[in-house]
Design an enzyme around this catalytic site. Sequence first.
Site, PDB file in Angstrom:
ATOM      1  N   ASP A   1       0.876  -1.166   0.000  1.00 31.74           N
ATOM      2  CA  ASP A   1       0.000   0.000   0.000  1.00 31.74           C
ATOM      3  C   ASP A   1       0.916   1.219   0.000  1.00 31.74           C
ATOM      4  OD1 ASP A   1      -1.733   2.077   0.452  1.00 31.74           O
ATOM      5  OD2 ASP A   1      -2.646   1.236   2.253  1.00 31.74           O
TER       6      ASP A   1
ATOM      7  N   ASN B   1       5.235   3.239 -10.027  1.00 34.00           N
ATOM      8  CA  ASN B   1       4.247   3.141 -11.081  1.00 34.00           C
ATOM      9  C   ASN B   1       2.809   3.297 -10.578  1.00 34.00           C
ATOM     10  OD1 ASN B   1       3.030   2.053 -13.745  1.00 34.00           O
ATOM     11  ND2 ASN B   1       2.334   0.569 -12.201  1.00 34.00           N
TER      12      ASN B   1
ATOM     13  N   SER C   1       3.170  11.233 -16.397  1.00 33.94           N
ATOM     14  CA  SER C   1       2.184  11.312 -17.481  1.00 33.94           C
ATOM     15  C   SER C   1       2.506  12.553 -18.292  1.00 33.94           C
ATOM     16  CB  SER C   1       0.776  11.439 -16.885  1.00 33.94           C
ATOM     17  OG  SER C   1      -0.161  11.837 -17.857  1.00 33.94           O
TER      18      SER C   1
ATOM     19  N   TYR D   1      -5.719  15.118 -11.319  1.00 29.11           N
ATOM     20  CA  TYR D   1      -4.727  14.141 -11.796  1.00 29.11           C
ATOM     21  C   TYR D   1      -3.498  14.867 -12.346  1.00 29.11           C
ATOM     22  CZ  TYR D   1      -2.703  10.342 -14.577  1.00 29.11           C
ATOM     23  OH  TYR D   1      -1.847   9.417 -15.128  1.00 29.11           O
TER      24      TYR D   1
END
Length: 280
Positions: free
Chosen positions: A63, A90, A142, A155
């Site tokens: 976790d 990741n 990203s 995000y």
Amino acid sequence: MSMPSPVAGRIVAVTGGARGIGREIAAVLAAAGARVAIGDLDRPAVTATAAELPGTVHGFPLDVTDTESFRGFLAAVESLWGPVDVLVNNAGVMWVGPFDAEPEAATARMLEINLHGVIRGVRLAAPGMRERGRGHIVTIASAAARLSPPGESTYAATKHGVLGYLTGVREELRGSGVRISVIMPGVVATELAAGTASGAASLLAPADVARAVVRAIERPRFEVTVPRYVGPLVRLAELLPQRLRDSTFRRLVPDQVAATRGGTERAGYERGVIDPGDRS
């Protein structure tokens, strides 16, 4: 006779490794001869994935929002094989929709997993690497670390934060032998991106990201965009006056509010973002 990959023999820990991009990264690294530890919140899935992948792969519960869990993961890998040579951050989640419709629980989960999870991993792994004089931390960010698609505001904020954090950490680690890489892919065909649009760029496969990770380990670079042209294109667009910049990005960057409006593809996944125990 071909030379063995520089990845061969390295001990690699991959967070969020049970499925999607993480699973593919583990598969490609193991095929290159690395010893790969995958950690994931989904215990049955991480155990199954480790059993299914060829090569030396071991699954552990993890976790990334819990410091003791993350510390235990790294300690378990070291006990099994030795100190981690490469940590691949990741694990990540994404809620998509209008900013004012985003549940607070989704906001909190994205901040805690996407941003604090990376900070936690770096803080736990980098000091030991620095003491040994070698190591590499690769983080899957990203293209949203440079862009902010409508519908992905929080995000994108987490990915901007990751890039900012690692930029500072990289400078602190300069000369220590510890490498930092940030992989910034466009939209990848995974559960996380289900129902979203890819904009002007082609939809990527998890294997595209996995290959970029291997290249970054073999020939370390800090910022890696996938596809490669995205980085230079964004930098060029940022030189334009605001009005031209806005119109350029509107043509290139998908409007995810529009793309997901009325769709149901993301419903089950996003329930799991808010409540990790709910994968219905």
